[in-house]
Write an enzyme that holds these catalytic residues in place. Structure first.
Site, PDB file in Angstrom:
ATOM      1  N   CYS A   1      46.809  30.329  36.601  1.00 43.40           N
ATOM      2  CA  CYS A   1      47.216  28.990  36.189  1.00 43.40           C
ATOM      3  C   CYS A   1      47.814  29.105  34.783  1.00 43.40           C
ATOM      4  O   CYS A   1      47.674  30.142  34.117  1.00 43.40           O
ATOM      5  CB  CYS A   1      46.022  28.034  36.196  1.00 43.40           C
ATOM      6  SG  CYS A   1      44.868  28.312  34.849  1.00 43.40           S
TER       7      CYS A   1
ATOM      8  N   SER B   1      33.924  32.838  39.920  1.00 51.38           N
ATOM      9  CA  SER B   1      34.921  31.848  39.502  1.00 51.38           C
ATOM     10  C   SER B   1      34.609  30.493  40.127  1.00 51.38           C
ATOM     11  O   SER B   1      34.621  30.331  41.355  1.00 51.38           O
ATOM     12  CB  SER B   1      36.319  32.307  39.920  1.00 51.38           C
ATOM     13  OG  SER B   1      37.180  31.196  40.014  1.00 51.38           O
TER      14      SER B   1
ATOM     15  N   ASN C   1      36.292  27.625  40.039  1.00 51.10           N
ATOM     16  CA  ASN C   1      37.379  26.920  40.750  1.00 51.10           C
ATOM     17  C   ASN C   1      37.680  27.570  42.097  1.00 51.10           C
ATOM     18  O   ASN C   1      38.047  26.890  43.048  1.00 51.10           O
ATOM     19  CB  ASN C   1      38.621  26.798  39.850  1.00 51.10           C
ATOM     20  CG  ASN C   1      39.420  28.079  39.765  1.00 51.10           C
ATOM     21  OD1 ASN C   1      40.240  28.363  40.628  1.00 51.10           O
ATOM     22  ND2 ASN C   1      39.175  28.876  38.742  1.00 51.10           N
TER      23      ASN C   1
ATOM     24  N   HIS D   1      38.579  28.894  28.694  1.00 47.71           N
ATOM     25  CA  HIS D   1      37.423  28.007  28.928  1.00 47.71           C
ATOM     26  C   HIS D   1      36.994  27.214  27.697  1.00 47.71           C
ATOM     27  O   HIS D   1      36.303  26.217  27.814  1.00 47.71           O
ATOM     28  CB  HIS D   1      36.191  28.837  29.335  1.00 47.71           C
ATOM     29  CG  HIS D   1      36.332  29.526  30.638  1.00 47.71           C
ATOM     30  ND1 HIS D   1      35.706  30.717  30.911  1.00 47.71           N
ATOM     31  CD2 HIS D   1      37.004  29.199  31.755  1.00 47.71           C
ATOM     32  CE1 HIS D   1      35.992  31.091  32.146  1.00 47.71           C
ATOM     33  NE2 HIS D   1      36.784  30.198  32.669  1.00 47.71           N
TER      34      HIS D   1
ATOM     35  N   GLU E   1      33.121  26.357  30.185  1.00 49.74           N
ATOM     36  CA  GLU E   1      33.947  25.182  29.845  1.00 49.74           C
ATOM     37  C   GLU E   1      33.064  23.954  29.664  1.00 49.74           C
ATOM     38  O   GLU E   1      33.208  23.199  28.688  1.00 49.74           O
ATOM     39  CB  GLU E   1      34.978  24.905  30.946  1.00 49.74           C
ATOM     40  CG  GLU E   1      35.763  23.627  30.668  1.00 49.74           C
ATOM     41  CD  GLU E   1      36.550  23.100  31.861  1.00 49.74           C
ATOM     42  OE1 GLU E   1      37.110  23.895  32.629  1.00 49.74           O
ATOM     43  OE2 GLU E   1      36.597  21.858  32.022  1.00 49.74           O
TER      44      GLU E   1
ATOM     45  N   SER F   1      42.321  32.176  38.180  1.00 53.84           N
ATOM     46  CA  SER F   1      42.237  33.379  37.345  1.00 53.84           C
ATOM     47  C   SER F   1      42.479  34.638  38.177  1.00 53.84           C
ATOM     48  O   SER F   1      42.030  35.720  37.813  1.00 53.84           O
ATOM     49  CB  SER F   1      40.868  33.432  36.659  1.00 53.84           C
ATOM     50  OG  SER F   1      39.845  33.336  37.626  1.00 53.84           O
TER      51      SER F   1
ATOM     52  N   HIS G   1      28.636  26.539  33.424  1.00 59.01           N
ATOM     53  CA  HIS G   1      30.012  26.988  33.214  1.00 59.01           C
ATOM     54  C   HIS G   1      30.378  26.888  31.731  1.00 59.01           C
ATOM     55  O   HIS G   1      30.118  25.873  31.097  1.00 59.01           O
ATOM     56  CB  HIS G   1      30.973  26.136  34.051  1.00 59.01           C
ATOM     57  CG  HIS G   1      32.334  26.733  34.170  1.00 59.01           C
ATOM     58  ND1 HIS G   1      33.250  26.673  33.158  1.00 59.01           N
ATOM     59  CD2 HIS G   1      32.922  27.431  35.160  1.00 59.01           C
ATOM     60  CE1 HIS G   1      34.355  27.304  33.527  1.00 59.01           C
ATOM     61  NE2 HIS G   1      34.182  27.767  34.756  1.00 59.01           N
TER      62      HIS G   1
ATOM     63  N   THR H   1      37.543  20.547  34.244  1.00 67.23           N
ATOM     64  CA  THR H   1      38.973  20.519  34.633  1.00 67.23           C
ATOM     65  C   THR H   1      39.252  21.139  35.998  1.00 67.23           C
ATOM     66  O   THR H   1      40.277  20.850  36.600  1.00 67.23           O
ATOM     67  CB  THR H   1      39.854  21.261  33.589  1.00 67.23           C
ATOM     68  OG1 THR H   1      39.431  22.622  33.501  1.00 67.23           O
ATOM     69  CG2 THR H   1      39.764  20.611  32.218  1.00 67.23           C
TER      70      THR H   1
ATOM     71  N   HIS I   1      38.029  36.909  34.834  1.00 71.77           N
ATOM     72  CA  HIS I   1      37.011  37.675  35.547  1.00 71.77           C
ATOM     73  C   HIS I   1      37.665  38.616  36.553  1.00 71.77           C
ATOM     74  O   HIS I   1      37.539  38.422  37.756  1.00 71.77           O
ATOM     75  CB  HIS I   1      36.031  36.717  36.240  1.00 71.77           C
ATOM     76  CG  HIS I   1      35.191  35.969  35.284  1.00 71.77           C
ATOM     77  ND1 HIS I   1      35.086  34.603  35.287  1.00 71.77           N
ATOM     78  CD2 HIS I   1      34.410  36.395  34.255  1.00 71.77           C
ATOM     79  CE1 HIS I   1      34.273  34.222  34.310  1.00 71.77           C
ATOM     80  NE2 HIS I   1      33.857  35.282  33.671  1.00 71.77           N
TER      81      HIS I   1
END
Lengths: 290, 290
Positions: free
Chosen positions: B14, B219, B221, B75, B127, B262, B125, B163, B42
């Protein structure tokens, strides 16, 4: 057979309606005539009794002139009409329910801070019309899940709701609107008394095998109580004791009575009496046929 | 048998991850060493290649001293850690994703204006930890519908979200929180790229009969993409081409590949190659056995 009749604890006028009638009566002392914009409540008998006390319902302010006293009923009125009344230099008694007044202020405020304002409610309801008029042209009424689903995406919005709206339906519509924008401020303006009444109906409707929902057929908040009750139990929407028939009561063991916010406690009591009378009659007849 | 392989259009890093790697590489020119707080992404191979370019991942700032260059990955980090870095007079390269930065600012802002702040996300997380630290002690992470249901009533609250969170789950949790308070400001801070990826996965998963979801097992997301895909079709969560076995492909006619934010596009391409190879092999073997 013993039949229980259970009345909802919050039957009778809500505080907003009670206040409006009190203000009207206080103003109509001596020989002062008070003109109410529309009937203070949707109940012919109450309106008739008020007329005798010099409190007259009028449809608009056309026939009134400076010095006349006009009462704004609990629903509130539009900003435009308020200005017109001021221009005409009429004496104003503002009996707008404080909770409605708050919703009006919130609408003004949301319109100042958000690019769109959604008012969840019945669009033709006078309260909603009054709130809408305070939205600086940015406000819009949403009356159903379908309408919400049809809304286009927006950048940001404020959401408020008719004070007598059904809580679950409000949540449902808001959940749909959530998908349309990224920044949303929600003001749940449903009044506490409305919530109490709705909770009462939901609980009571699970305990009885017949529910009478009492209120004007044009009363928005009574309609919502009827909707909630109907989900759980056979429910009858009535205005007067005359609508009760013996057949409705056959085989029922627990009968509930709840009422809308503009239903006099007197009507509720007369309905209770009528149910008792009908049950007594059918008991006697039952004995005779044995 | 002809097999289609369809790659999601938004495969690869991203923009936030891309930006972090670019900033790291730019800073590590000449003989400057750049220490990243945790691996930038990662992915062991990418981390190894970065190490060769003088970009070293460290777990904390203990071993660093004034003059050393430290990179905050996409993050973001907690406010406390940021202050510690400043106190140590390290050179900071802030590669916090701009969308995460925005969520951090929104959290500060909501905490200033609302008595409670809810951050919908995975509490461990990094973030989310970074956002949480900006909530002036008024913020709280909500990770599930059950947690939301357990919340006590509140007067007013602000809500924001990780996010990379799954949109539907966010709506679901917000709908539950709606019931708890009267004034709620919602900031949907899910990033556009996350939404695009999710929409892509949902659409693609309806068209294929097997989906490879590529990304680090840690991860967040990618996990959400896997959840969405699994709802519609047999889905396999893989990190490397080696995890593909011929048996997985038996009888499949349309195979989808999507990746987390990622995951390098290179990994996705190698996975595509491996699938093609395996299909070719099984075709040959199929012919032999005929």
């Amino acid at each position: 057979m013993n039949v229980d009749i259970i009345k909802g604890a919050s039957c009778g006028f809500c505080s907003g309606v009670m206040r409006a009638i009190k203000l009207a009566r206080e103003a109509a002392q001596g020989d002062v005539r008070v003109y109410t914009l529309g009937p203070v409540i949707h109940n012919p008998q109450v309106v008739e009794s008020l007329e005798k006390s010099n409190i007259i319902s009028v449809d608009d302010i056309k026939g009134l002139s400076g010095g006349d006293t006009v009462l704004i009923r609990s629903h509130g009125i539009t900003e435009e009409l308020e200005e017109e009344i001021r221009r005409k230099k009429l004496n104003i008694i503002d009996a707008t329910c404080p909770k409605v007044k708050r919703a009006q202020r919130i609408c003004t405020n949301l319109a100042e801070n958000y690019s769109k304002v959604f008012i969840i409610g019945i669009s033709e309801h006078p309260e909603v019309q009054g709130i809408l008029s305070r939205g600086s042209g940015r406000a819009k009424v949403i009356s159903s899940l379908e309408e919400a689903a049809k809304e286009e995406k927006f950048r940001d919005a404020g959401i408020l709701v008719q004070t007598t709206y059904r809580t679950e339906k409000f949540y449902e519509i808001v959940s749909e609107l959530l998908k349309k924008g990224r920044v949303i401020k929600i003001e749940n303006t449903i009044c506490e008394e409305t919530i109490t009444r709705q909770e009462e109906v939901s609980e009571l409707s699970l305990k009885v095998d017949l529910m009478y929902v009492v209120g004007g057929k044009n009363s928005s908040n009574t309609k919502r109580l009827f909707e909630s009750s109907s989900k759980n139990v056979t429910s009858l929407y009535i205005e007067t004791p005359e609508e009760i028939s013996p057949r409705q009561l056959t085989g029922k063991k627990r009968i509930g009575i709840v009422s809308g916010a503009s239903t006099p406690i007197d009507t509720v009591n007369r309905i209770e009496e009528r149910i008792k009378k009908e049950l007594k009659k059918s008991k006697k007849e039952g004995k005779k046929t044995k």
